[in-house]
Write an enzyme that holds these catalytic residues in place. Structure first.
Site, PDB file in Angstrom:
ATOM      1  NE  ARG A 191      17.252  29.552  37.003  1.00 23.38           N
ATOM      2  CZ  ARG A 191      17.715  28.436  37.554  1.00 23.38           C
ATOM      3  NH1 ARG A 191      18.990  28.154  37.494  1.00 23.38           N
ATOM      4  NH2 ARG A 191      16.915  27.599  38.163  1.00 23.38           N
ATOM      5  CB  THR A 223      20.042  18.491  42.444  1.00 17.82           C
ATOM      6  OG1 THR A 223      20.166  18.609  41.025  1.00 17.82           O
ATOM      7  CG2 THR A 223      19.360  17.175  42.759  1.00 17.82           C
ATOM      8  N   GLY A 224      17.794  20.219  41.126  1.00 16.89           N
ATOM      9  CA  GLY A 224      16.494  20.320  40.475  1.00 16.89           C
ATOM     10  C   GLY A 224      16.093  21.765  40.296  1.00 16.89           C
ATOM     11  CB  THR A 241      23.119  20.971  40.826  1.00 12.55           C
ATOM     12  OG1 THR A 241      22.491  22.000  40.105  1.00 12.55           O
ATOM     13  CG2 THR A 241      23.988  21.520  41.926  1.00 12.55           C
ATOM     14  N   GLY A 301      19.729  30.121  40.169  1.00  9.05           N
ATOM     15  CA  GLY A 301      18.875  29.144  40.846  1.00  9.05           C
ATOM     16  C   GLY A 301      19.208  29.109  42.326  1.00  9.05           C
ATOM     17  CG  ASP A 302      18.706  25.326  44.118  1.00  2.17           C
ATOM     18  OD1 ASP A 302      18.836  25.370  42.878  1.00  2.17           O
ATOM     19  OD2 ASP A 302      18.887  24.286  44.770  1.00  2.17           O
ATOM     20  N   GLY A 334      15.595  25.116  40.737  1.00  2.00           N
ATOM     21  CA  GLY A 334      16.053  25.975  41.817  1.00  2.00           C
ATOM     22  C   GLY A 334      15.003  26.943  42.325  1.00  2.00           C
TER      23      GLY A 334
HETATM   24  N1  ASP Z   1      19.351  23.590  41.058  1.00  3.01           N
HETATM   25  C1  ASP Z   1      19.955  24.039  39.837  1.00  3.01           C
HETATM   26  C2  ASP Z   1      19.415  25.370  39.466  1.00  3.01           C
HETATM   27  O1  ASP Z   1      18.228  25.597  39.621  1.00  3.01           O
HETATM   28  C3  ASP Z   1      19.784  23.136  38.693  1.00  3.01           C
HETATM   29  C4  ASP Z   1      19.879  21.673  38.938  1.00  3.01           C
HETATM   30  O2  ASP Z   1      20.120  21.202  40.011  1.00  3.01           O
HETATM   31  O3  ASP Z   1      19.718  20.926  38.027  1.00  3.01           O
HETATM   32  O4  ASP Z   1      20.157  26.167  38.953  1.00  3.01           O
END
Ligand code: ASP
Length: 338
Positions: free
Chosen positions: A226, A249-250, A198, A228-229, A252
């Protein structure tokens, strides 16, 4: 530590194993303007944001124009060129927030090139904060955003076809009698990179006002529907003009669980530096996940009203990009690997 320097050396600021913080300790004036954003794509995105900031523009315009660069580029994880969900559709999530706690968000949005701008329109032109799916798309079209072709980018098509060979979803939870599995541990590619990326950006302008944005296609090959955050105010992004701003990021799901970005800002309100606040939020996720934390990546970045910045993540390999004016008004640009 890898970094790029413009005009001024970044100096010998300390680097922990997975963190990097810039401090203005001892200086009266806040470091501003400043913009920071997640991952390597943040380098180019910051340049666009900087154009706005250096000419005295609003942080809100900077964070929108900054991440639009990433949305328009070929990227695995942001914009229409990104990896699709497991049914082959690219769905985009984005949000934006300004210094007055105005915020807007779109989620599960298809075939629109700039979700961050649609999120801004939701903020500025509707009485709502969040629009999703076909409603968000309908609103975007009414606002004049063109409906783009639904075809996957070459890169995404290739990755999707590869993914389909095994459709490896690495379930955490299996629901019996369902053909497809319901939850997953995100894929790590052979080169060690995670399949998510992200862009989250937070900035303070010359007037000292904060704003932030966040935009993503979410995890590659996710279940259809789905979220995410990233489109969730308080999870993927939070701004409080009295305190600071943070973005995530990561994975979510684990950011949502702790209202991650809001938590980081609240920890800064209690006096923690941006880096320490990001670290505490990461530690909370690690505590909740226990052993499973080794299988996920989450990273936070944050700035405060003094223009201090920092980041922290669970796994090695997260990076973020920073750009600010120093006390002599030189632009300093850096990329930090945590
Ligand atoms: N945070 C994002 C999600 O969960 C994905 C990401 O940051 O890589 O959709």
């Amino acid at each position: 530590m890898l970094h790029r320097r413009r005009f001024l050396q970044l100096g010998s600021l300390g680097l922990g194993a997975f963190s990097f913080a810039g401090s203005t300790a001892g200086k009266a004036a806040a470091r501003k303007p400043i913009v920071i954003s997640t991952w390597d794509a943040g380098i180019e995105a910051n340049k666009a944001a900087w154009k706005v900031l250096r000419s005295g523009g609003r942080a809100l315009d900077a964070v929108e124009q900054g991440v639009m660069i990433t949305e328009a580029s070929q990227n695995c994880c942001v914009g229409l060129g990104a990896n699709p969900d497991r049914d082959g559709y690219v769905t985009l999530d984005s949000c934006i927030m300004d210094e007055k706690a105005n915020c807007g968000s779109v989620a599960f949005l298809e075939r629109i090139k700039h979700p961050v701008s649609v999120a801004r329109r939701v903020m500025e032109k509707t009485p709502h904060v969040m629009l999703v799916g076909s409603g968000a798309q309908q609103f975007a079209i009414e606002e004049g955003f063109p409906l783009e072709p639904s075809k996957l980018s070459e890169e995404a098509e290739r990755d999707y076809q590869n993914w389909l060979k095994k459709s490896e979803y690495k379930p955490v939870i299996n629901i019996e009698n369902t053909k497809k599995q319901t939850a997953f541990v995100p894929i790590k590619y052979d080169n060690g990179e995670w399949n998510h990326d992200t862009i989250g950006m937070v900035a303070m302008d010359a007037a000292g006002n904060l704003s932030g944005s966040c935009t993503t296609s979410g995890m590659g090959f996710k279940m259809r529907g789905r979220l995410g955050d990233s489109p969730i105010i308080g999870a993927g992004l939070f701004v409080d003009n009295e305190v600071g701003a943070a973005t995530a990021t990561g994975q979510g799901e684990d950011v949502i669980r702790i209202c991650g970005s809001h938590l980081v800002v609240e920890l800064m309100r209690q006096g923690l530096s941006p880096e320490a606040a990001c670290k505490k939020a990461v530690e909370r996720i690690i505590k909740i996940k226990g052993d499973a934390a080794k299988d996920i990546q989450v990273g936070f970045i944050a700035i405060n009203k003094q223009g201090e910045y920092g980041g922290y993540c669970i796994q090695k390999g997260f990076n973020f990009a920073v750009c600010y004016a120093d006390d002599k008004n030189f632009m300093v640009e850096g990329r930090f690997v945590l």
